[in-house]
Write an enzyme that holds these catalytic residues in place. Sequence first.
Site, PDB file in Angstrom:
ATOM      1  N   THR A 144       0.840  -1.201   0.000  1.00 26.33           N
ATOM      2  CA  THR A 144       0.000   0.000   0.000  1.00 26.33           C
ATOM      3  C   THR A 144       0.873   1.249   0.000  1.00 26.33           C
ATOM      4  O   THR A 144       1.977   1.266   0.555  1.00 26.33           O
ATOM      5  CB  THR A 144      -0.927   0.033   1.223  1.00 26.33           C
ATOM      6  OG1 THR A 144      -0.169   0.207   2.415  1.00 26.33           O
ATOM      7  CG2 THR A 144      -1.730  -1.247   1.323  1.00 26.33           C
ATOM      8  N   GLY A 170      -1.330  -3.363  11.010  1.00 22.20           N
ATOM      9  CA  GLY A 170      -1.947  -3.336  12.324  1.00 22.20           C
ATOM     10  C   GLY A 170      -3.423  -3.660  12.266  1.00 22.20           C
ATOM     11  O   GLY A 170      -3.951  -4.117  11.237  1.00 22.20           O
ATOM     12  N   ASP A 171      -4.109  -3.400  13.373  1.00 22.45           N
ATOM     13  CA  ASP A 171      -5.533  -3.723  13.463  1.00 22.45           C
ATOM     14  C   ASP A 171      -6.354  -2.954  12.430  1.00 22.45           C
ATOM     15  O   ASP A 171      -7.363  -3.460  11.937  1.00 22.45           O
ATOM     16  CB  ASP A 171      -6.049  -3.425  14.872  1.00 22.45           C
ATOM     17  CG  ASP A 171      -5.444  -4.373  15.904  1.00 22.45           C
ATOM     18  OD1 ASP A 171      -5.323  -5.569  15.615  1.00 22.45           O
ATOM     19  OD2 ASP A 171      -5.094  -3.903  17.001  1.00 22.45           O
ATOM     20  N   GLY A 172      -5.923  -1.732  12.073  1.00 23.18           N
ATOM     21  CA  GLY A 172      -6.644  -0.962  11.063  1.00 23.18           C
ATOM     22  C   GLY A 172      -6.576  -1.610   9.689  1.00 23.18           C
ATOM     23  O   GLY A 172      -7.555  -1.590   8.932  1.00 23.18           O
ATOM     24  N   THR A 173      -5.438  -2.208   9.359  1.00 26.11           N
ATOM     25  CA  THR A 173      -5.297  -2.906   8.083  1.00 26.11           C
ATOM     26  C   THR A 173      -6.204  -4.135   8.042  1.00 26.11           C
ATOM     27  O   THR A 173      -6.861  -4.404   7.029  1.00 26.11           O
ATOM     28  CB  THR A 173      -3.832  -3.329   7.870  1.00 26.11           C
ATOM     29  OG1 THR A 173      -2.999  -2.159   7.830  1.00 26.11           O
ATOM     30  CG2 THR A 173      -3.662  -4.106   6.577  1.00 26.11           C
ATOM     31  N   THR A 195       1.309  -1.258  15.918  1.00 31.47           N
ATOM     32  CA  THR A 195       1.813  -0.905  17.240  1.00 31.47           C
ATOM     33  C   THR A 195       1.248  -1.827  18.305  1.00 31.47           C
ATOM     34  O   THR A 195       1.983  -2.395  19.110  1.00 31.47           O
ATOM     35  CB  THR A 195       1.439   0.550  17.583  1.00 31.47           C
ATOM     36  OG1 THR A 195       2.012   1.420  16.600  1.00 31.47           O
ATOM     37  CG2 THR A 195       1.970   0.938  18.947  1.00 31.47           C
ATOM     38  N   ASP A 225     -18.527 -18.210  18.130  1.00 28.26           N
ATOM     39  CA  ASP A 225     -19.680 -18.665  18.920  1.00 28.26           C
ATOM     40  C   ASP A 225     -20.968 -17.966  18.516  1.00 28.26           C
ATOM     41  O   ASP A 225     -22.019 -18.197  19.108  1.00 28.26           O
ATOM     42  CB  ASP A 225     -19.415 -18.473  20.410  1.00 28.26           C
ATOM     43  CG  ASP A 225     -19.203 -17.013  20.801  1.00 28.26           C
ATOM     44  OD1 ASP A 225     -19.201 -16.139  19.897  1.00 28.26           O
ATOM     45  OD2 ASP A 225     -19.022 -16.740  22.004  1.00 28.26           O
ATOM     46  N   GLU A 276     -11.170   2.302  14.150  1.00 29.51           N
ATOM     47  CA  GLU A 276     -11.740   3.217  13.160  1.00 29.51           C
ATOM     48  C   GLU A 276     -12.989   3.871  13.738  1.00 29.51           C
ATOM     49  O   GLU A 276     -13.919   3.184  14.163  1.00 29.51           O
ATOM     50  CB  GLU A 276     -12.084   2.455  11.879  1.00 29.51           C
ATOM     51  CG  GLU A 276     -10.898   1.743  11.251  1.00 29.51           C
ATOM     52  CD  GLU A 276      -9.764   2.674  10.921  1.00 29.51           C
ATOM     53  OE1 GLU A 276     -10.031   3.740  10.305  1.00 29.51           O
ATOM     54  OE2 GLU A 276      -8.611   2.373  11.278  1.00 29.51           O
TER      55      GLU A 276
END
Length: 303
Positions: free
Chosen positions: A39, A69-72, A101, A224, A282
């Site tokens: 990217t 990271g979690d955003g990706t 991070t 679950d 986000e």
Amino acid sequence: MSQSHLRLILNGKAAQREDVRAAVGKVRDAGHEVSVRVTWEDGDTERLTREALARAAEDGIDCLVAGGGDGTVNALVATLHAELPKDEKPPFSLAVLPLGTANDFAAGMGMNPRDLAACLKIAAEAEAKPTDIGLVNGRAFINMATGGFGAGVTTETDPRLKNTLGGAAYLFTGLNRFAELDACEGRIEGDGFSWEGPFLALAIGNGRQAGGGFQLCPDADLNDGKLDLSIIPAPQAADVPDILGRLLQGGLEGLRGAVVKKQLAELTIHADQPLQINLDGEPLHAADIEVKALQGRIDMRRP
């Protein structure tokens, strides 16, 4: 062992990291194919995800890896959910190469972000397991939706501080914002559950941790069909520093009986004013919020 073709969507900030290159090389040496797409600017993760979806059969992609990271991870999962019919899964499994991070989603699954070769080996060789996602007003998340104080800490933490301190940057930011705290007022309902009052923070977890390692939903299960709700009711003003200090240092275990917890497939939140909700970091702002779990929406290669 059959050969995998991994399509790695790699956050451009990590493209020159030697440990990333070494991990890719090690998996290739084990006989797997790894095609990398890097990217460069906003929107590239979504564009490259759509490209992988369109070319999955032609290119032989059997696992799409979110390298970031979690955003990706969120951008990749949300794009797939938006592009596919509700009853259709992606034509490949998904996996994570944790390069952010906090890496809360990967760490909550038991992955070690310091061993990238092992993480990419999971992407290449682990069994694909049905995995839930969550929706907040139609927007997808895979790890956690947080609201109230914790949401502000996540979005307002200085990126330069995160680069210096890592996950501890969220703790530093939280400890320096005590004077700004205001409780949110709202009503939360779903599946025979109802709670109303002022709250300091809430977490709706498909995954287990957020904010740099805080176990906000320690019992959450990725398949679950339910989301784990944790509400931290607003304390008396004089008790706020103690409550938040215990939360930031020890997660929900530090608060024990003070937390309202429930597992729900669907829930609604009606707040007295627009509430900031973070979906895997986000932001979303709304006073009326509908949340639901979609069981087994994707297949993920994970521990």
